[in-house]
Design an enzyme around this catalytic site. Structure first.
Site, PDB file in Angstrom:
ATOM      1  N   ALA A  32      27.570  30.359  32.167  1.00 45.37           N
ATOM      2  CA  ALA A  32      26.691  31.447  32.609  1.00 45.37           C
ATOM      3  C   ALA A  32      25.698  31.779  31.502  1.00 45.37           C
ATOM      4  CB  ALA A  32      27.522  32.681  32.971  1.00 45.37           C
TER       5      ALA A  32
ATOM      6  N   ASP B 143      31.114  24.491  36.470  1.00 47.94           N
ATOM      7  CA  ASP B 143      30.720  25.828  35.981  1.00 47.94           C
ATOM      8  C   ASP B 143      29.206  25.992  35.995  1.00 47.94           C
ATOM      9  OD1 ASP B 143      33.391  25.784  35.381  1.00 47.94           O
ATOM     10  OD2 ASP B 143      33.184  26.755  33.427  1.00 47.94           O
TER      11      ASP B 143
ATOM     12  N   PRO C 123      34.183  38.582  30.798  1.00 47.45           N
ATOM     13  CA  PRO C 123      34.737  38.369  29.460  1.00 47.45           C
ATOM     14  C   PRO C 123      34.551  36.918  29.021  1.00 47.45           C
ATOM     15  CG  PRO C 123      36.498  38.528  31.081  1.00 47.45           C
ATOM     16  CD  PRO C 123      35.218  38.780  31.818  1.00 47.45           C
TER      17      PRO C 123
ATOM     18  N   GLY D  58      35.674  33.283  27.358  1.00 47.15           N
ATOM     19  CA  GLY D  58      36.891  32.479  27.174  1.00 47.15           C
ATOM     20  C   GLY D  58      38.014  32.819  28.125  1.00 47.15           C
ATOM     21  N   ALA D  59      37.688  33.272  29.332  1.00 48.43           N
ATOM     22  CA  ALA D  59      38.743  33.676  30.264  1.00 48.43           C
ATOM     23  C   ALA D  59      38.827  32.755  31.474  1.00 48.43           C
ATOM     24  CB  ALA D  59      38.503  35.115  30.719  1.00 48.43           C
TER      25      ALA D  59
HETATM   26  O1  PMV Z   1      38.312  27.335  32.312  1.00 49.53           O
HETATM   27  P1  PMV Z   1      36.941  26.861  32.615  1.00 49.53           P
HETATM   28  O2  PMV Z   1      36.066  27.910  33.203  1.00 49.53           O
HETATM   29  O3  PMV Z   1      36.326  26.190  31.445  1.00 49.53           O
HETATM   30  O4  PMV Z   1      37.069  25.779  33.810  1.00 49.53           O
HETATM   31  C1  PMV Z   1      37.493  24.484  33.534  1.00 49.53           C
HETATM   32  C2  PMV Z   1      37.662  23.700  34.807  1.00 49.53           C
HETATM   33  C3  PMV Z   1      38.307  22.335  34.568  1.00 49.53           C
HETATM   34  O5  PMV Z   1      38.431  21.714  35.854  1.00 49.53           O
HETATM   35  C4  PMV Z   1      39.687  22.464  33.957  1.00 49.53           C
HETATM   36  C5  PMV Z   1      37.451  21.465  33.662  1.00 49.53           C
HETATM   37  C6  PMV Z   1      36.135  21.005  34.266  1.00 49.53           C
HETATM   38  O6  PMV Z   1      35.277  20.580  33.490  1.00 49.53           O
HETATM   39  O7  PMV Z   1      35.979  21.036  35.504  1.00 49.53           O
END
Ligand code: PMV
Length: 310
Positions: A111, A152, A101, A103-104
């Site tokens: 990705a 990510d 999904p 924004g989760a």
């Molecule tokens: O919620 P996501 O998948 O965007 O993960 C963010 C992870 C954080 O540590 C909060 C921010 C980052 O850039 O590492």
């Protein structure tokens, strides 16, 4: 370069937010993500559609338009990838298929960006290294998320499981198989806003004891995982959720989803990713997994099991 144009989704097991300040984070790619098909079109510009996300857009014309404040950030992100690859705006349709999904907190935007970068590079016969793909995808992530740590994108490219640090990137390690229960809460959130909140709460000081503790919990959790001590990993996850809550990035719904998972027999549960909404994760003895998923279902959350490591 790989056969499929895929970027993997991810879960952060421990260390989110602290990773922005240089601490290590333990994270794993999911066994699913986003794939891109590159289809040449007659005329037109560079287009992207991801039906599962109800997403349809066209890259903006050129670098100047990238700065336009009203331009759709995803369109600007697509343009940034094309610019990083130096391919202009070819007449192509990028057709995305998403198994995670948006924004989760599961790394959906990274990705997608990685799948696009790989697809476009292959279509233009550019023999790009993983680092060049990371650079192109990161140009999009910076537009969407401000100053992301890069965790990510690294996982979306490499897959697998490892410890990520801003300074050294992803250090993969071979860990025993870990089954992670993932519960997307359905509540929208903004990574950039949550990162900003933590910066305000901590005064952006890496020495803040909550950030230090989160970084330490990554080490504790990684050691526990290597020793197959899942109960100890669960304890570290529970503590990390508590500390993240004290930084202001949990919500009553995320707290509740973690608590029902623990009540159903999970070793540990926490929010994953930026928080403020998004997903929770839990680990549980095999015979308790169904109970955890059922408890989430009762709260309106369709969870799934992701197998990582092994
Ligand atoms: O919620 P996501 O998948 O965007 O993960 C963010 C992870 C954080 O540590 C909060 C921010 C980052 O850039 O590492």
């Amino acid at each position: 370069m790989r056969d499929t144009n895929i970027g993997w989704g991810k879960v952060i097991v421990l260390g989110e937010h602290a990773v922005v300040y240089g601490y290590p984070a333990l994270a794993a790619a999911l066994d699913r993500g986003v794939t891109i098909d590159v289809v040449p079109t007659r005329g037109g510009s560079l287009r992207l559609s991801v039906e599962a996300w109800d997403l349809k857009l066209e890259a903006s014309d050129g670098p100047r338009r990238l700065e336009a404040p009203d331009a759709n950030p995803m369109a600007r992100g697509l343009s940034a990838i094309a610019d990083a690859l130096g391919i202009g705006r070819p007449s192509l349709s990028l057709i995305g298929e998403a198994q995670i999904p948006p924004g989760a907190g599961l790394g959906s935007s990274a990705a997608l960006a990685v799948a696009i970068a790989i697809g476009l590079a292959k279509h233009h016969e550019l023999m790009l290294s993983d680092d060049a793909i990371i650079e192109a995808a990161s140009a999009s992530e910076r537009i969407l998320h401000g100053k992301p740590s890069g965790i990510d994108v690294a996982l979306a490219v490499h897959g697998g499981l490892g410890v990520f640090r801003r300074s050294t990137g992803l250090r993969p390690f071979s860990a025993p198989e870990l089954r992670i229960l993932v519960g997307p809460s359905g509540a929208p959130r903004s990574t950039a806003l949550m990162v900003e909140r933590v910066s305000e709460v901590t005064g952006a000081a890496a020495t803040d004891e909550r950030l230090t503790e989160l970084g330490g919990l990554t080490d504790v959790g990684a050691t526990a995982l290597l020793a197959k001590d899942f109960a100890a990993l669960g304890v570290a996850m529970n503590r990390a959720h508590h500390v993240l809550g004290s930084l202001g990035v949990s919500t009553p719904q995320l707290d509740m989803l973690c608590q029902v998972a623990r009540d159903a027999g999970a070793w540990g549960a926490k929010l994953t990713g930026a928080g403020g909404g998004g997903a929770v994760i839990a680990i549980a003895p095999r015979q308790r997994e169904a109970a955890v998923l059922a408890a989430w279902k009762q709260k309106g959350v369709n969870g799934f099991v992701a197998t990582v490591g092994g």
